[in-house]
Design a protein around this motif. Sequence first.
Motif, PDB file in Angstrom:
ATOM      1  N   LEU A  28      90.236 -84.275  -2.762  1.00 51.87           N
ATOM      2  CA  LEU A  28      90.260 -84.166  -1.309  1.00 51.87           C
ATOM      3  C   LEU A  28      90.732 -85.483  -0.691  1.00 51.87           C
ATOM      4  CD1 LEU A  28      86.869 -82.310  -0.886  1.00 51.87           C
ATOM      5  CD2 LEU A  28      89.145 -81.312  -0.913  1.00 51.87           C
ATOM      6  N   PRO A  29      91.393 -85.413   0.458  1.00 57.53           N
ATOM      7  CA  PRO A  29      91.858 -86.644   1.104  1.00 57.53           C
ATOM      8  C   PRO A  29      90.691 -87.584   1.416  1.00 57.53           C
ATOM      9  CG  PRO A  29      92.659 -84.696   2.266  1.00 57.53           C
ATOM     10  CD  PRO A  29      91.712 -84.223   1.217  1.00 57.53           C
ATOM     11  N   ALA A  30      90.931 -88.879   1.219  1.00 61.53           N
ATOM     12  CA  ALA A  30      89.906 -89.890   1.480  1.00 61.53           C
ATOM     13  C   ALA A  30      90.356 -90.775   2.630  1.00 61.53           C
ATOM     14  CB  ALA A  30      89.678 -90.734   0.232  1.00 61.53           C
ATOM     15  N   GLU A  31      89.412 -91.501   3.177  1.00 60.57           N
ATOM     16  CA  GLU A  31      89.741 -92.454   4.238  1.00 60.57           C
ATOM     17  C   GLU A  31      90.590 -93.571   3.660  1.00 60.57           C
ATOM     18  OE1 GLU A  31      86.269 -93.876   6.231  1.00 60.57           O
ATOM     19  OE2 GLU A  31      85.386 -91.883   6.352  1.00 60.57           O
ATOM     20  N   GLU A  32      91.412 -94.162   4.498  1.00 62.99           N
ATOM     21  CA  GLU A  32      92.262 -95.266   4.059  1.00 62.99           C
ATOM     22  C   GLU A  32      91.415 -96.402   3.515  1.00 62.99           C
ATOM     23  OE1 GLU A  32      95.507 -97.071   6.324  1.00 62.99           O
ATOM     24  OE2 GLU A  32      95.867 -95.047   7.083  1.00 62.99           O
ATOM     25  N   GLY A  33      91.817 -96.917   2.363  1.00 61.10           N
ATOM     26  CA  GLY A  33      91.086 -98.019   1.752  1.00 61.10           C
ATOM     27  C   GLY A  33      89.970 -97.565   0.835  1.00 61.10           C
ATOM     28  N   ASN A  34      89.589 -96.277   0.868  1.00 55.70           N
ATOM     29  CA  ASN A  34      88.496 -95.759   0.031  1.00 55.70           C
ATOM     30  C   ASN A  34      89.000 -94.675  -0.919  1.00 55.70           C
ATOM     31  OD1 ASN A  34      86.627 -97.406   1.304  1.00 55.70           O
ATOM     32  ND2 ASN A  34      86.033 -95.837   2.780  1.00 55.70           N
ATOM     33  N   ASP A  36      89.300 -94.681  -4.039  1.00 47.82           N
ATOM     34  CA  ASP A  36      88.500 -94.583  -5.261  1.00 47.82           C
ATOM     35  C   ASP A  36      87.254 -93.730  -5.061  1.00 47.82           C
ATOM     36  OD1 ASP A  36      90.324 -96.190  -6.525  1.00 47.82           O
ATOM     37  OD2 ASP A  36      89.188 -98.040  -6.173  1.00 47.82           O
ATOM     38  N   ASP A  37      86.796 -93.582  -3.811  1.00 52.01           N
ATOM     39  CA  ASP A  37      85.597 -92.811  -3.512  1.00 52.01           C
ATOM     40  C   ASP A  37      85.914 -91.394  -3.037  1.00 52.01           C
ATOM     41  OD1 ASP A  37      84.048 -94.994  -4.162  1.00 52.01           O
ATOM     42  OD2 ASP A  37      84.004 -95.755  -2.101  1.00 52.01           O
ATOM     43  N   ALA A  38      87.128 -90.904  -3.298  1.00 53.84           N
ATOM     44  CA  ALA A  38      87.534 -89.583  -2.818  1.00 53.84           C
ATOM     45  C   ALA A  38      86.698 -88.495  -3.495  1.00 53.84           C
ATOM     46  CB  ALA A  38      89.013 -89.353  -3.091  1.00 53.84           C
ATOM     47  N   ASP A  39      86.309 -87.513  -2.710  1.00 52.35           N
ATOM     48  CA  ASP A  39      85.594 -86.361  -3.251  1.00 52.35           C
ATOM     49  C   ASP A  39      86.599 -85.419  -3.904  1.00 52.35           C
ATOM     50  OD1 ASP A  39      83.075 -87.162  -2.430  1.00 52.35           O
ATOM     51  OD2 ASP A  39      83.269 -86.229  -0.466  1.00 52.35           O
ATOM     52  N   ALA A  40      86.094 -84.538  -4.759  1.00 53.82           N
ATOM     53  CA  ALA A  40      86.969 -83.588  -5.441  1.00 53.82           C
ATOM     54  C   ALA A  40      86.224 -82.281  -5.677  1.00 53.82           C
ATOM     55  CB  ALA A  40      87.448 -84.160  -6.763  1.00 53.82           C
ATOM     56  N   ILE A  41      86.998 -81.221  -5.776  1.00 52.07           N
ATOM     57  CA  ILE A  41      86.458 -79.916  -6.170  1.00 52.07           C
ATOM     58  C   ILE A  41      86.780 -79.757  -7.645  1.00 52.07           C
ATOM     59  CG2 ILE A  41      86.586 -77.427  -5.830  1.00 52.07           C
ATOM     60  CD1 ILE A  41      87.541 -78.029  -2.954  1.00 52.07           C
ATOM     61  N   ASN A  42      85.748 -79.629  -8.461  1.00 51.14           N
ATOM     62  CA  ASN A  42      85.931 -79.504  -9.909  1.00 51.14           C
ATOM     63  C   ASN A  42      86.652 -78.199 -10.253  1.00 51.14           C
ATOM     64  OD1 ASN A  42      84.706 -81.952 -10.549  1.00 51.14           O
ATOM     65  ND2 ASN A  42      82.673 -81.020 -10.506  1.00 51.14           N
TER      66      ASN A  42
END
Length: 102
Positions: A28-34, A36-42
């Motif tokens: 899923l799209p993450a905030e700029e600069g983060n 590495d902390d992007a969420d994902a759907i397995n």
Amino acid sequence: DGLWVWGLFAEPLYPFMLLQLETDKIVLPAEEGNEDDADAINPLKLFVQLNHQREKEVGVILQGGEVKVREMETMKADPFGAATVEIYDEVAIGKLNVEAIV
């Protein structure tokens, strides 16, 4: 499986077709600069049971169905823990609609 598909063209032996779809991991799209902390759907295995019926004028007509995922849980099958059993529950997550294109 060929028998399920053949049931659509010959006289149906079963009143439905089972459809299984497998998805890839979706980041899923993450905030700029983060990033590495992007969420994902397995990855998921989706299951749909499509009912079908035969009409003389048209032939076989597929109908939509509920899209489900199976949630697995492994449990001990005996008090000693030597054997396990996998129990699953099907959870509806949406609907699949089927339309004929003529």
